[in-house]
Motif scaffolding. Sequence first.
Motif, mmCIF file in Angstrom:
data_model
loop_
_atom_site.group_PDB
_atom_site.id
_atom_site.type_symbol
_atom_site.label_atom_id
_atom_site.label_comp_id
_atom_site.label_asym_id
_atom_site.label_seq_id
_atom_site.Cartn_x
_atom_site.Cartn_y
_atom_site.Cartn_z
ATOM 1 N N ILE A 60 0.335 8.107 13.675
ATOM 2 C CA ILE A 60 0.641 6.713 13.995
ATOM 3 C C ILE A 60 -0.645 5.888 14.001
ATOM 4 C CG2 ILE A 60 1.509 5.162 15.799
ATOM 5 C CD1 ILE A 60 3.543 7.391 16.488
ATOM 6 N N ALA A 61 -1.723 6.450 14.541
ATOM 7 C CA ALA A 61 -3.006 5.741 14.540
ATOM 8 C C ALA A 61 -3.501 5.523 13.112
ATOM 9 C CB ALA A 61 -4.032 6.525 15.353
ATOM 10 N N GLU A 62 -3.317 6.519 12.253
ATOM 11 C CA GLU A 62 -3.709 6.378 10.843
ATOM 12 C C GLU A 62 -2.899 5.265 10.169
ATOM 13 O OE1 GLU A 62 -3.441 8.969 6.690
ATOM 14 O OE2 GLU A 62 -3.161 9.991 8.608
ATOM 15 N N ALA A 63 -1.595 5.235 10.433
ATOM 16 C CA ALA A 63 -0.742 4.189 9.859
ATOM 17 C C ALA A 63 -1.151 2.811 10.385
ATOM 18 C CB ALA A 63 0.724 4.474 10.187
ATOM 19 N N THR A 64 -1.531 2.740 11.653
ATOM 20 C CA THR A 64 -1.998 1.470 12.222
ATOM 21 C C THR A 64 -3.262 1.004 11.517
ATOM 22 O OG1 THR A 64 -1.036 2.055 14.363
ATOM 23 C CG2 THR A 64 -2.706 0.319 14.361
ATOM 24 N N GLY A 65 -4.173 1.930 11.234
ATOM 25 C CA GLY A 65 -5.387 1.583 10.508
ATOM 26 C C GLY A 65 -5.098 1.059 9.114
ATOM 27 N N THR A 115 3.624 -11.463 -3.330
ATOM 28 C CA THR A 115 5.046 -11.264 -3.126
ATOM 29 C C THR A 115 5.287 -9.781 -3.339
ATOM 30 O OG1 THR A 115 5.331 -11.823 -5.438
ATOM 31 C CG2 THR A 115 5.670 -13.580 -3.849
ATOM 32 N N PRO A 116 6.541 -9.292 -3.232
ATOM 33 C CA PRO A 116 6.720 -7.848 -3.436
ATOM 34 C C PRO A 116 5.968 -7.422 -4.683
ATOM 35 C CG PRO A 116 8.779 -8.839 -2.812
ATOM 36 C CD PRO A 116 7.782 -9.942 -2.901
ATOM 37 N N SER A 117 4.803 -6.894 -4.495
ATOM 38 C CA SER A 117 3.915 -6.575 -5.603
ATOM 39 C C SER A 117 3.431 -5.153 -5.482
ATOM 40 C CB SER A 117 2.724 -7.534 -5.597
ATOM 41 O OG SER A 117 1.942 -7.283 -4.446
ATOM 42 N N TYR A 118 2.533 -4.824 -6.356
ATOM 43 C CA TYR A 118 1.985 -3.468 -6.372
ATOM 44 C C TYR A 118 1.312 -3.139 -5.047
ATOM 45 C CZ TYR A 118 -1.165 0.357 -7.355
ATOM 46 O OH TYR A 118 -1.853 1.538 -7.288
ATOM 47 N N GLU A 119 0.513 -4.076 -4.513
ATOM 48 C CA GLU A 119 -0.225 -3.801 -3.275
ATOM 49 C C GLU A 119 0.712 -3.604 -2.085
ATOM 50 O OE1 GLU A 119 -3.399 -3.098 -2.995
ATOM 51 O OE2 GLU A 119 -3.623 -3.387 -5.146
ATOM 52 N N THR A 120 1.742 -4.440 -1.980
ATOM 53 C CA THR A 120 2.694 -4.312 -0.887
ATOM 54 C C THR A 120 3.461 -3.003 -0.994
ATOM 55 O OG1 THR A 120 2.911 -6.713 -0.845
ATOM 56 C CG2 THR A 120 4.622 -5.454 0.276
ATOM 57 N N THR A 121 3.896 -2.681 -2.216
ATOM 58 C CA THR A 121 4.616 -1.428 -2.441
ATOM 59 C C THR A 121 3.725 -0.235 -2.128
ATOM 60 O OG1 THR A 121 5.907 -2.501 -4.159
ATOM 61 C CG2 THR A 121 5.923 -0.094 -4.143
ATOM 62 N N ARG A 122 2.457 -0.328 -2.534
ATOM 63 C CA ARG A 122 1.532 0.781 -2.281
ATOM 64 C C ARG A 122 1.327 0.976 -0.784
ATOM 65 N NH1 ARG A 122 -4.766 1.249 -3.516
ATOM 66 N NH2 ARG A 122 -4.650 -0.654 -2.306
ATOM 67 N N LEU A 123 1.215 -0.129 -0.015
ATOM 68 C CA LEU A 123 1.065 -0.012 1.438
ATOM 69 C C LEU A 123 2.273 0.709 2.035
ATOM 70 C CD1 LEU A 123 -0.298 -0.668 4.179
ATOM 71 C CD2 LEU A 123 1.074 -2.753 4.185
ATOM 72 N N CYS A 124 3.483 0.313 1.625
ATOM 73 C CA CYS A 124 4.695 0.956 2.154
ATOM 74 C C CYS A 124 4.708 2.442 1.832
ATOM 75 C CB CYS A 124 5.941 0.262 1.613
ATOM 76 S SG CYS A 124 6.146 -1.425 2.215
ATOM 77 N N GLN A 125 4.282 2.809 0.632
ATOM 78 C CA GLN A 125 4.221 4.232 0.263
ATOM 79 C C GLN A 125 3.191 4.973 1.104
ATOM 80 O OE1 GLN A 125 3.458 3.974 -3.948
ATOM 81 N NE2 GLN A 125 5.627 3.916 -4.471
ATOM 82 N N GLU A 126 2.023 4.361 1.308
ATOM 83 C CA GLU A 126 0.988 5.004 2.114
ATOM 84 C C GLU A 126 1.438 5.173 3.561
ATOM 85 O OE1 GLU A 126 -2.488 2.609 1.609
ATOM 86 O OE2 GLU A 126 -2.983 3.481 -0.343
ATOM 87 N N LEU A 127 2.129 4.163 4.087
ATOM 88 C CA LEU A 127 2.646 4.289 5.453
ATOM 89 C C LEU A 127 3.675 5.409 5.534
ATOM 90 C CD1 LEU A 127 3.001 0.536 6.484
ATOM 91 C CD2 LEU A 127 1.357 2.193 7.375
ATOM 92 N N SER A 128 4.548 5.500 4.533
ATOM 93 C CA SER A 128 5.555 6.566 4.528
ATOM 94 C C SER A 128 4.904 7.937 4.458
ATOM 95 C CB SER A 128 6.507 6.393 3.352
ATOM 96 O OG SER A 128 7.225 5.192 3.486
ATOM 97 N N GLU A 129 3.783 8.027 3.751
ATOM 98 C CA GLU A 129 3.094 9.314 3.618
ATOM 99 C C GLU A 129 2.402 9.735 4.901
ATOM 100 O OE1 GLU A 129 0.558 8.745 0.260
ATOM 101 O OE2 GLU A 129 2.237 8.675 -1.145
#
Length: 196
Positions: A60-65, A115-129
């Motif tokens: 959770i701390a990693e995701a917060t970072g 807008t829903p772009s590569y960077e936003t999608t990448r953040l969501c994927q990194e958070l999920s990981e």
Amino acid sequence: MVKQLAASARLPLSDPRRSSLDVSWSFSLRRTPGSDELATRMTLAALTTVGGAQAACERIAEATGLACRYVLDYGFARRYRVTVGLDESRCAVSVTDYGYDQPAAPPGGTPEVPTPSYETTRLCQELSECATDGMKLDGIQVHHALDGAVLVRFRAGLPIAPVSPVSPIVSEPPSADDAGPPPVAPDTSRSPGARG
């Protein structure tokens, strides 16, 4: 989740429906290099203090970072805020620069709002990981306002580490072998008040 946290907080302390653990904390940071790492350490310390399982606290701390890094990269305010709420075994994290001083225009002119772009999608994927070992991050949201403000939030399960009961210290009287010699009474025969 926010609705559940608020509903639980309105119950009287004696109500059995109230969570046994219902806490939230918030801190703000200046937009400076390394503030995302500081937010990670502060979140980890807070979650560990309330007794969260170590592996889940670290994730959770990693995701917060990661969320803080995103706000640093795409927001423009001078400060941003991290809010962590814990209700039983559910944790909600929000990172935003909403409500802080937004400059009239970011350096270089009009803000580029992804807008829903590569960077936003990448953040969501990194958070999920960040979720492993049965822990799940859900409710991931990324919002961009027209003035350049950014909000990233997510929820996660935070199992509380079992606390071993503290056994009371029982003092037993010493045995005859351990007692040693009996204490010697002070000799008061020569004190100023003694007669004889």
